[in-house]
Design a protein around this motif. Structure first.
Motif, PDB file in Angstrom:
ATOM      1  N   ALA A 135       4.964  -3.659   4.906  1.00 46.85           N
ATOM      2  CA  ALA A 135       4.051  -3.726   3.763  1.00 46.85           C
ATOM      3  C   ALA A 135       4.073  -5.101   3.119  1.00 46.85           C
ATOM      4  O   ALA A 135       3.022  -5.667   2.771  1.00 46.85           O
ATOM      5  CB  ALA A 135       4.409  -2.650   2.742  1.00 46.85           C
ATOM      6  N   GLU A 136       5.249  -5.662   2.966  1.00 47.32           N
ATOM      7  CA  GLU A 136       5.354  -6.988   2.340  1.00 47.32           C
ATOM      8  C   GLU A 136       4.679  -8.057   3.191  1.00 47.32           C
ATOM      9  O   GLU A 136       4.030  -8.969   2.668  1.00 47.32           O
ATOM     10  CB  GLU A 136       6.830  -7.347   2.123  1.00 47.32           C
ATOM     11  N   GLN A 154       0.802  -7.793   2.753  1.00 47.07           N
ATOM     12  CA  GLN A 154       0.239  -7.826   1.398  1.00 47.07           C
ATOM     13  C   GLN A 154      -0.722  -9.004   1.236  1.00 47.07           C
ATOM     14  O   GLN A 154      -0.372 -10.151   1.497  1.00 47.07           O
ATOM     15  CB  GLN A 154       1.345  -7.935   0.352  1.00 47.07           C
ATOM     16  N   LEU A 209      -2.209  -0.710  -1.048  1.00 44.85           N
ATOM     17  CA  LEU A 209      -2.812  -1.731  -1.896  1.00 44.85           C
ATOM     18  C   LEU A 209      -2.554  -1.493  -3.386  1.00 44.85           C
ATOM     19  O   LEU A 209      -2.616  -2.434  -4.179  1.00 44.85           O
ATOM     20  CB  LEU A 209      -4.314  -1.826  -1.618  1.00 44.85           C
ATOM     21  N   HIS A 226       1.183  -2.680  -3.517  1.00 41.09           N
ATOM     22  CA  HIS A 226       1.319  -4.099  -3.184  1.00 41.09           C
ATOM     23  C   HIS A 226      -0.015  -4.787  -3.503  1.00 41.09           C
ATOM     24  O   HIS A 226      -0.737  -5.211  -2.591  1.00 41.09           O
ATOM     25  CB  HIS A 226       1.694  -4.285  -1.709  1.00 41.09           C
TER      26      HIS A 226
END
Length: 587
Positions: free
Chosen positions: A292-293, A296, A316, A319
């Motif tokens: 996820a990071e 982003q 979303l 993040h």
């Protein structure tokens, strides 16, 4: 069809005069605005409207007795024609039965002209038969609601009626398109005498409206392009929308030259875009450490309506991007991802064309953007590899059936019912070379009118219409077939696991001891008897050995056909879990 349609009886003195001419003129105004399709539900109070539309030589009327189904059929027709379909019903609960389709049309931006006959105002709340409070009955789920005058005996009243009808039709079509409601109170008598002559006034007053082309001011556009060029980690997301070859070509060029990942689930109809990120729902839902990071964004640009993926929304929201621009021609926009910063009143085609015309800066941001693009594409390709090698499984399940149908579909409209059908299809996706447009009732995401909408779509289009649906949605909407019209373009794939299988797939109900009785609500129904009743060709598949020939028979059938696949709900859950696990194990 709601209530007693023939409760009003008349003696000869009732038939004094009926000024039906203004009602006939309303039908003429609809014709002059381009309305061609009218769905009538039988009733007595709506007789003046029924006669006005049924006798108009340029308007095609269909009679659908169940108002709930009638409204969804009208929605499906408008989905194809891009024009309002007129719905006509009698007074009382008939009008309430339109409500689910009206709400769906409102959130899907589909134009409908809803005409409800009513008792005159002096009889509201007086225990008169078939009388409810119909004024503004649909609340905020219509763009506008109008109440016509009850007396049409003078020029001022006629002018008022004609003006409001033109305004209503224009309102239904201006962005965002949607349903409008006109309530028409009628006093008795409302049937003309047998020898009464009526005609359509070709000179009746009609007010048209010309749309404007939404273009951003040059100074504002330059500022946006500068910010675009100086931002890294950009992401484009297309929501539910129509198939648009020109827009797909522009987006493909933008993605290729500026390395911007473009997310588009199956309802975005962006499958023609090479390297489109169509399977974010799969890889964003696996909880891979650090993924996820790394994905982003700093800037997201969105267009279209809703997205299917809950995982994308959560990603979303958790993040968020620093900036979020949403493109639409007019009006306020939804803040789906909790990061909206600007609404651009233009069209995706105009805005993305400007970005394509502007070469990217060759700097550090460009390299960062390219790295970001490849991170998204790598995950997308992993899911596609899994999808390509996953089938066939040892057990035949719904997921595999949807894969087989989508792979073999071309030059068709595909309708996806809510619950698991739309999710299965989204996990599978379409290939760039498939000339397929996908539809689904994702405005309210209800199951109530999925079949009727597909029926309406098939009536309004010459293309094959394929509905993929689950058993609960299908049997809930069986009145979609209760009429006398040919459905030669309609093909239905019925995934019958004899339960609401989605409740095994989502967290919460699957863990409860009440699952089968109160959530899945298991049933033993088959479509065989329905098919016999409505003269629809029926194919039942319960074995893999039959599948190849039966799918061939399904696609080659010249009339309406139902292919019913019976399967086990728990087994379907396990197959889908195996698919997601196969992606996770790639690392």
């Amino acid at each position: 069809m709601a209530g007693d349609r023939n409760e009003d009886e008349y003696t000869p003195q009732h038939y004094k005069t009926l000024n039906i001419q203004p009602i006939y003129n309303l039908a003429e105004i609809c014709h002059r605005h381009g309305i061609k399709d009218v769905i009538l539900s039988p009733g007595s109070r709506c007789a003046p409207l029924t006669l006005a539309f049924a006798r108009h030589p340029e308007i095609e009327c269909k009679t659908i007795s169940d108002e709930r189904s009638a409204a969804f059929i009208g929605l499906g027709m408008s989905q194809q024609t891009k024009l309002p379909t007129a719905l006509v019903c009698t007074s009382g609960s008939a009008a309430l039965n339109y409500a689910p389709a009206i709400a769906e049309a409102y959130f899907q931006h589909i134009p409908l002209l809803v005409l409800t006959a009513d008792r005159p105002p002096e009889w509201i709340d007086q225990y008169d038969g078939q009388t409810i409070r119909q004024r503004d009955i649909y609340g905020k789920h219509v763009k506008e609601s109008y109440q016509l005058p009850v007396d049409l005996e003078n020029e001022e009243s006629e002018w008022h009626c004609y003006r409001m009808l033109s305004e209503a039709i224009n309102t239904s079509l201006e962005y965002p398109a949607g349903p409008v409601h006109i309530n028409l109170p009628f006093r008795e008598p409302f049937y003309p005498q047998k020898d009464q002559i009526t005609s359509y006034n070709k000179a009746v007053k009609v007010i048209t409206q010309t749309g404007s082309r939404p273009v951003l001011p040059e100074s504002e556009l330059k500022s946006l392009i500068d910010r675009w060029q100086n931002t890294q980690r950009k992401l484009i997301i297309g929501g539910q929308g129509s198939l648009d070859d020109k827009l797909a070509s522009i987006l493909e060029q933008l993605s290729a030259t500026q390395k911007v990942p473009i997310i588009g689930d199956i309802l975005s109809n962006l499958h023609q875009v090479d390297e489109v990120i169509a399977h974010s729902d799969v890889f964003l839902g696996q909880g891979k450490k650090g993924l996820a990071e790394s994905l982003q964004p700093n800037l997201i640009v969105t267009f279209g309506k809703s997205t299917i993926s809950k995982n994308l929304k959560l990603f979303l929201r958790n993040h968020p991007a620093v900036e979020h621009w949403h493109i639409q021609p007019a009006g306020s926009a939804a803040d789906t991802f909790k990061s909206l910063t600007e609404v651009l009143h233009t069209t995706p085609e105009i805005f993305f064309s400007k970005l394509v015309e502007t070469p990217p800066n060759e700097d550090f941001n460009t390299q960062k953007q390219e790295n970001f693009y490849h991170l998204w594409v790598i995950e997308e390709r992993k899911v596609r590899r899994v999808r390509e090698s996953f089938f066939p499984q040892e057990s035949l399940g719904e997921f595999e059936i949807v894969n087989e149908i989508l792979e073999k579909t071309t030059d068709a409209h595909v309708h996806l019912a809510n619950s698991m059908a739309v999710r299965y299809a989204n996990f599978i996706g379409l290939n760039p070379n498939q000339s397929v447009e996908v539809f689904s009732n994702r405005g309210t995401s209800g199951i109530d009118g999925c079949t009727s909408t597909a029926v309406g779509s098939s009536m309004a289009s010459q293309k094959t219409t394929i509905l993929i649906t689950g058993d609960v949605a299908f049997f809930y909407d069986r009145n979609a077939f209760w009429h006398n019209y040919d459905l030669k373009h309609l093909k239905i794939v019925l995934l019958n696991n004899h339960a609401g299988g989605i409740f095994r797939m989502i967290q919460g109900p699957a863990d409860q001891p009440e699952l089968e009785e109160f959530f899945e609500t298991r049933q033993t129904l088959s479509a065989k008897h329905l098919a016999e009743e409505f003269k629809v060709h029926y194919i039942n598949c319960d074995k893999r050995s039959k599948l190849k020939n039966q799918i061939k028979e399904f696609f080659e059938s010249s009339g309406p056909v139902i292919l019913e696949i019976e399967s086990d709900s728990q087994q379907n859950k396990e197959i889908l879990a195996s698919f997601k696990e196969a992606y996770r194990l790639l690392d």
